[in-house]
Scaffold this active site. Structure first.
Site, PDB file in Angstrom:
ATOM      1  N   HIS A  16       0.870  -1.189   0.000  1.00  0.00           N
ATOM      2  CA  HIS A  16       0.000   0.000   0.000  1.00  0.00           C
ATOM      3  C   HIS A  16       0.900   1.230   0.000  1.00  0.00           C
ATOM      4  O   HIS A  16       1.295   1.739   1.048  1.00  0.00           O
ATOM      5  CB  HIS A  16      -0.910  -0.022   1.232  1.00  0.00           C
ATOM      6  N   HIS A  18       1.460   4.849  -2.467  1.00  0.00           N
ATOM      7  CA  HIS A  18       1.145   5.701  -3.615  1.00  0.00           C
ATOM      8  C   HIS A  18       2.434   6.364  -4.074  1.00  0.00           C
ATOM      9  O   HIS A  18       3.043   7.112  -3.303  1.00  0.00           O
ATOM     10  CB  HIS A  18       0.104   6.751  -3.231  1.00  0.00           C
ATOM     11  N   HIS A 196      -9.374   0.790  -1.643  1.00  0.00           N
ATOM     12  CA  HIS A 196      -9.365   1.457  -0.346  1.00  0.00           C
ATOM     13  C   HIS A 196     -10.787   1.392   0.213  1.00  0.00           C
ATOM     14  O   HIS A 196     -11.745   1.781  -0.474  1.00  0.00           O
ATOM     15  CB  HIS A 196      -8.987   2.933  -0.510  1.00  0.00           C
ATOM     16  N   GLU A 199     -11.324   3.200   5.763  1.00  0.00           N
ATOM     17  CA  GLU A 199     -10.354   4.121   6.370  1.00  0.00           C
ATOM     18  C   GLU A 199     -11.186   5.185   7.075  1.00  0.00           C
ATOM     19  O   GLU A 199     -11.338   5.188   8.286  1.00  0.00           O
ATOM     20  CB  GLU A 199      -9.445   4.732   5.294  1.00  0.00           C
ATOM     21  N   ASP A 277       1.817   4.017   2.793  1.00  0.00           N
ATOM     22  CA  ASP A 277       0.786   4.840   2.163  1.00  0.00           C
ATOM     23  C   ASP A 277       1.391   6.006   1.376  1.00  0.00           C
ATOM     24  O   ASP A 277       1.613   5.903   0.183  1.00  0.00           O
ATOM     25  CB  ASP A 277      -0.198   5.335   3.232  1.00  0.00           C
ATOM     26  N   ASP A 278       1.619   7.138   2.042  1.00  0.00           N
ATOM     27  CA  ASP A 278       2.195   8.337   1.417  1.00  0.00           C
ATOM     28  C   ASP A 278       3.338   8.821   2.311  1.00  0.00           C
ATOM     29  O   ASP A 278       3.207   9.811   3.031  1.00  0.00           O
ATOM     30  CB  ASP A 278       1.125   9.423   1.273  1.00  0.00           C
TER      31      ASP A 278
END
Length: 317
Positions: A16, A18, A196, A199, A277-278
């Site tokens: 996961h 990005h 996704h 969340e 994630d980011d």
């Protein structure tokens, strides 16, 4: 050996991530200069200070602003290569990153520019760094399903470059059911699906992702804990959750890491994994996420090993 060093040496997969969210401020400024893009921040430190978010939308607004510096094939290569270097440093031996074509095509970047740069970097990562990978093409859920269909159509000439489609961006008010037909089409073309869900969105969104989008994996999924029937299903079917602890606290899904439920889910038998994630925006890559669980939740070595093993078993590419 420090705990950090031990966690760093664990063989891990990241499921996961990005790519646009791994754009570190230093690279962002370098690309802005290379491409003549004016930035609203004076310097790297000012930009870092802007990374204080109250919710997912506040983060996304900044994320899309940052992505505007990505213009050329070389930019996308450099972005991906920088991420792979982080993987190498943290013993991430396999990665399945997302990228959002619409973030770029909607601002006039031809579809093949981003994909070609990313694909070449992933190939070089396999050959030069020994990091296996598979790319996930993600649809932006705040845009209409017709836009996702157009994106899938644009992607078909490059179908060898990615193995799955995903669903990301603003979750609230954009349930997985909105994209059922485009996911049906993607599966009919031979692609796997992930999404996704759970969340900021409710457990119902996870049910929809499983039943309507037929996903192989749920991205995030932490709100599944609110629905015991759903937890039973996730355990029975061993459906992996790609959990992102630092992201969840940065975006106020949990007020504090000490409240995070990932270890409870692990002990219940849910196939949870740790991801970043980011990472440029949320304060760390995979090892930092593991370290946060150690510091705030007292994660044991045995739990860390199970989480790392889960990630390697949950790979799809």
């Amino acid at each position: 050996m420090t705990t950090y060093d031990w966690l760093n040496r664990l063989p891990k997969a990241e499921l996961h991530l990005h790519l646009e969210g791994s754009l570190e401020p230093e690279l962002l400024f370098a690309l802005a200069e290379r491409n003549g893009v004016a930035l609203p921040w004076a310097d790297v430190e000012t930009l870092r200070k802007a990374y204080a978010f109250n919710n997912l939308q506040e983060f996304l607004d900044l994320y899309y602003q940052g992505a505007a510096v990505l213009r050329t094939e070389q930019d996308f290569y450099d972005l991906t290569w920088a991420y792979l270097q982080r993987c190498k440093a943290q013993n991430v031996v396999h990665t399945e990153p997302f990228y959002d074509p619409q973030t770029h095509t909607d601002r006039g970047i031809p579809f093949e520019v981003a994909l070609t740069g990313i694909d070449q970097a992933l190939k070089d990562g396999r050959e030069q760094l020994g990091i296996s990978s598979g790319l996930i093409l993600s649809f932006l859920r705040h845009l209409p399903e017709e836009a996702a269909f157009r994106t899938l159509e644009q992607a078909m000439p490059y179908r060898e470059a990615f193995f799955a489609v995903g669903l990301d961006s603003s979750e609230m008010g954009h349930p997985p059911s909105k994209f059922q037909r485009v996911f049906d089409k993607a599966r009919s073309e031979g692609f796997l699906t992930v999404a996704h869900a759970g969340e900021e969105g409710p457990p119902e969104y996870i049910w929809e992702a499983l039943d309507l989008l037929k996903v192989s994996r749920i991205d995030h999924g932490v709100r599944a804990a609110e629905d015991p029937r759903l937890i039973d299903r996730l355990i029975d079917e061993q459906i992996p959750l790609t959990v992102c602890p630092l992201s969840n606290t940065k975006l106020c899904v949990f007020d504090d890491m000490s409240q995070h439920n990932i270890l409870q889910l692990l002990e219940q038998g849910v196939k949870v994994t740790v991801n970043s994630d980011d990472p440029a925006y949320f304060g760390g890559y995979v090892t930092e996420n593991f370290m946060a669980l150690h510091d705030a939740l007292g994660m044991t070595e045995a739990q860390a090993e199970r989480l790392a093993r889960n990630s390697l078993e949950a790979r799809l590419a």
